[in-house]
Design a protein around this motif. Structure first.
Motif: not given
Length: 120
Positions: A2-3, A6, A106, A113, A116-117, A119-120
């Motif tokens: 996953k990293h 990203e 952010h 950012s 990240q938001s 993917l979460n």
């Protein structure tokens, strides 16, 4: 895994940022501006909480210092107020500082950012 995905997505977006449509650029700028405004707000609140904590702790300390022994034993002891104020103000200061740091991060890296938001 996953990293790594990203990182690849960030590299792709950073390389093609100039080719993004105007709507996407506007969204990134709005996200960045909201993070900047929130970081300014958190910074002001952090300073206000810190100054208030110092002032109240100083007030209770001076109030307790001027008490006689009889007042300390049979009436309110201001030392407890000083300690409680310091603890509560310190906790609020740490929370506000954390919010400030997160919003600055952010604001400095809006694309990372946003990814990240998403993917979460």
């Amino acid at each position: 895994m996953k990293h790594e995905a990203e990182q690849e997505l960030i590299k792709t977006l950073n390389g093609q940022l100039s080719e993004l449509p105007a709507v996407a650029k506007t969204m990134v700028q709005q996200y960045q501006m909201s993070a900047i405004v929130l970081s300014i707000l958190c910074g002001v609140l952090f300073i206000a909480v810190l100054i208030g904590t110092i002032w109240l702790a100083h007030y209770f300390f001076k109030k307790g210092e001027n008490q006689s022994f009889h007042d300390k034993v049979y009436r309110t002891d201001y030392t407890v107020g000083c300690i409680a104020t310091s603890f509560a103000g310190g906790l609020l200061s740490v929370i506000m500082l954390s919010c400030l740091v997160i919003n600055v991060i952010h604001a400095c890296a809006p694309i990372a950012s946003i990814i990240q938001s998403l993917l979460n």
